[in-house]
Enzyme design. Structure first.
Site, mmCIF file in Angstrom:
data_model
loop_
_atom_site.group_PDB
_atom_site.id
_atom_site.type_symbol
_atom_site.label_atom_id
_atom_site.label_comp_id
_atom_site.label_asym_id
_atom_site.label_seq_id
_atom_site.Cartn_x
_atom_site.Cartn_y
_atom_site.Cartn_z
ATOM 1 N N ALA A 1 18.068 -4.239 4.467
ATOM 2 C CA ALA A 1 18.272 -2.870 5.801
ATOM 3 C C ALA A 1 18.088 -1.729 4.985
ATOM 4 C CB ALA A 1 19.642 -2.639 5.893
ATOM 5 N N GLY A 2 16.533 -1.752 4.319
ATOM 6 C CA GLY A 2 16.179 -0.339 3.313
ATOM 7 C C GLY A 2 14.982 -0.063 4.627
ATOM 8 N N GLY A 3 13.941 0.832 3.861
ATOM 9 C CA GLY A 3 12.910 1.661 4.395
ATOM 10 C C GLY A 3 11.980 0.599 5.275
ATOM 11 N N ALA A 4 11.046 -0.773 4.404
ATOM 12 C CA ALA A 4 10.514 -1.587 4.624
ATOM 13 C C ALA A 4 10.473 -2.175 6.187
ATOM 14 C CB ALA A 4 9.906 -2.863 3.598
ATOM 15 N N SER B 1 -1.413 -1.365 -6.535
ATOM 16 C CA SER B 1 -2.216 -0.314 -5.577
ATOM 17 C C SER B 1 -3.131 0.874 -6.621
ATOM 18 C CB SER B 1 -1.183 0.862 -5.499
ATOM 19 O OG SER B 1 -0.598 0.127 -4.137
ATOM 20 N N LYS C 1 11.566 4.610 0.174
ATOM 21 C CA LYS C 1 11.153 5.275 1.605
ATOM 22 C C LYS C 1 11.793 5.914 2.605
ATOM 23 C CE LYS C 1 8.420 0.607 1.485
ATOM 24 N NZ LYS C 1 6.839 1.170 1.857
ATOM 25 N N GLY D 1 2.625 -10.916 1.334
ATOM 26 C CA GLY D 1 2.893 -9.658 1.863
ATOM 27 C C GLY D 1 1.386 -9.334 1.809
#
Length: 533
Positions: free
Chosen positions: A390-393, A266, A313, A500
């Site tokens: 199972a996280g934010g993404a 980024s 997240k 990705g």
């Protein structure tokens, strides 16, 4: 609240207006005088303002002969230091001999000498009446255990100034990124020129933002790995990646909040685009342990926007004053802006748009596009869409796929977490170990949203190659490396793969527009990422 220094000078340089007077110094830490001379030339070629000659790194050292050569052949102003082991250096000899070498460097024409606080008063007294007009004495203090309180640092600066220092240098280990804020506060209010450095990866922003907060100089090494202190950026990255010369008192600060964070591309993307469009901003890696503490500490309007990565997240959503309705439905955010009008934090989720669009594009070119489009108009409609994680993404992708009419399965190492997300989005759940046993059907899609396979653990994969044959398309949210083991093995099985990187670029368009208020230059975004992939 941390605020910016308002009196950085503007001077010319590199064909553009310099927005700061902070010097860029390259440490020279070679083992022979000949190598040091070579490295000095490299430093000048890379744009350094001065070099720090670390005498304690020399394997053999003839005071008179070697110092004469180092001063004479250096194409830049010189800063001499001879750091003892008791202050984190390499020298382990007679103390008088060490200080004599620094006095000789002064006599031979050094521009700066750096002495430790413990010996500063004695050293400065010994050169009284002999000190050349151009010489500046830097008095330094290192703390390898912690970053003390603002009050303690202030008292330390006062004690260092009382020795007769021309410049004071404080370097402290950063156990948390919020430790750096204390150094910034001291730098802004210091009555003496100050070099404030945070040691370790959590202190990286001290090197970059010293230009914003009025630091006298910062350090950049010649090459990665040649570091004389933990986590120094290269001079090339300082000047060209972070656009250091263009950072000024009014520069807005952005960054990616993640743990780990050093893999993120980024900063390469946003800083290059900021520079190209003339936007006064800098974007940094932010290694954050406690996101709530981070926002409580960096609460000024100068810290204007953030990308949010793993594992923050979901926790980031709770830090926001307001959350976009879509992000609230997802239960996770990947973008935060600080509104200029009131300083409130506003959270968004741009992950799902970038990921789902990339997967739909992949299906258009897929030889196994089963024509499952329905009235929703999406190629995802009716397909079985398996999300690993199972996280934010994971929440973002599951939400986006559900919106497009897909049927969901959530697979996670911990079944209870998978079940929890599946209940929220309306899908089935299973443990990751059971994923290879899922009954195959036409047009299945697999999306990995975990960090399994990310650098440096590039040999890891969340699912066996044999099991990949059941899928029509495999997506991996990881983009470092661009082709993960998961994607490579899926392609070898004849499955369509989507990197990705496509998701990263897609979500970045929207974040850029929220950060800057400008339309995203999409062609430039893609060109920058292709150059860095």
């Amino acid at each position: 609240m941390l605020s910016s220094c308002s009196d950085a000078l503007k001077v010319g340089g590199e064909g553009m207006m310099r927005r700061n007077s902070t010097l860029v110094c390259v440490p020279i830490i070679a083992e022979s005088v000949g190598e040091m001379v070579t490295d000095m030339g490299k430093a000048k070629g890379l744009g350094a303002d001065l070099v720090e000659i670390r005498l304690d790194y020399l394997k053999t050292f003839n005071h008179n002969e070697d110092l004469k050569r180092l001063v004479k052949e250096c194409p830049l102003p010189t800063l001499f230091s001879y750091r003892p082991k008791w202050e984190g250096g390499q020298y382990d000899g007679d103390e008088q001999n060490r200080l004599d070498a620094l006095r000789l460097a002064m006599d031979l024409g050094a521009d700066y000498v750096d002495v430790e606080l413990q010996v500063a008063r004695e050293f400065i007294s010994s050169i009284q009446g002999k000190k050349p007009e151009k010489l500046k004495v830097i008095v330094s203090s290192y703390n390898f255990e912690e970053t003390p309180s603002v009050e303690s640092i202030g008292n330390l600066v006062a004690a260092m100034q009382a020795t007769g220092a021309d410049i004071v240098k404080i370097a402290t280990i950063c156990l948390d990124i919020t430790d750096v804020a204390r150094t910034f506060q001291i730098a802004v209010h210091s009555q003496v020129p100050l070099i404030g450095l945070g040691l370790g990866e959590r202190g990286l922003i001290s090197r970059i933002l010293s230009a914003k907060f009025g630091g006298y100089l910062t350090y950049g090494v010649l090459e990665p790995g040649t570091v004389s202190a933990p986590s120094q950026p290269t001079i090339k990255d300082l000047i060209h990646l972070y656009n250091f010369r263009q950072i000024g008192p009014h520069t807005k600060v952005f960054g990616v909040i993640s743990k780990p964070v050093s893999h993120s591309k980024s900063p390469k993307l946003y800083n290059e685009v900021f520079k190209s469009v003339g936007f006064d901003g800098v974007y940094a890696h932010l290694l954050v342990d406690d996101i709530q503490k981070f926002f409580q500490t960096y609460s000024s309007l100068d810290f204007a926007g953030f990308s949010v990565g793993i594992p923050h997240k979901e926790a980031a959503l709770k830090c926001c004053d307001e959350v976009d309705p879509v992000a609230k439905s997802i239960g996770a955010i990947n973008c935060i802006i600080r509104r200029p009008a009131d300083g409130k934090l506003f959270g968004f989720n741009t992950d799902y748009v970038g990921a789902i669009s990339a997967i739909e594009e992949g299906l258009k070119g897929s030889h196994n596009n089963s024509g499952k489009n329905t009235t929703s108009g999406s190629a995802l409609a009716g397909r079985l869409f398996v999300v690993i994680g199972a996280g934010g993404a994971s929440k973002a992708l599951a939400y986006g796929a559900k919106q497009r009419g897909a049927r969901l399965v959530i697979a996670n190492r911990t079944y209870d977490r998978a079940r929890e997300l599946a209940d929220i989005v309306g899908g089935d759940a299973l443990s990751l170990d059971d994923l290879p046993d899922i009954p195959p059907e036409d047009g299945m899609i697999l999306a990995n949203t975990t960090s399994i396979g990310m650098q440096p653990k590039v040999d890891d994969t969340p699912i066996s190659k044999h099991a990949l044959r059941s899928y029509s398309l495999v997506f991996d949210a990881i983009y470092t490396p661009r082709v993960t083991r998961l994607l490579r093995e899926a392609a070898e099985c004849g499955v369509t793969v989507v990197s990705g990187l496509e998701m990263f670029i897609g979500q970045a368009y929207e974040q850029f527009e929220k950060f800057t208020g400008l339309p995203a230059p999409k062609e430039l975004f893609r060109k920058v990422m292709e150059n860095h992939s």
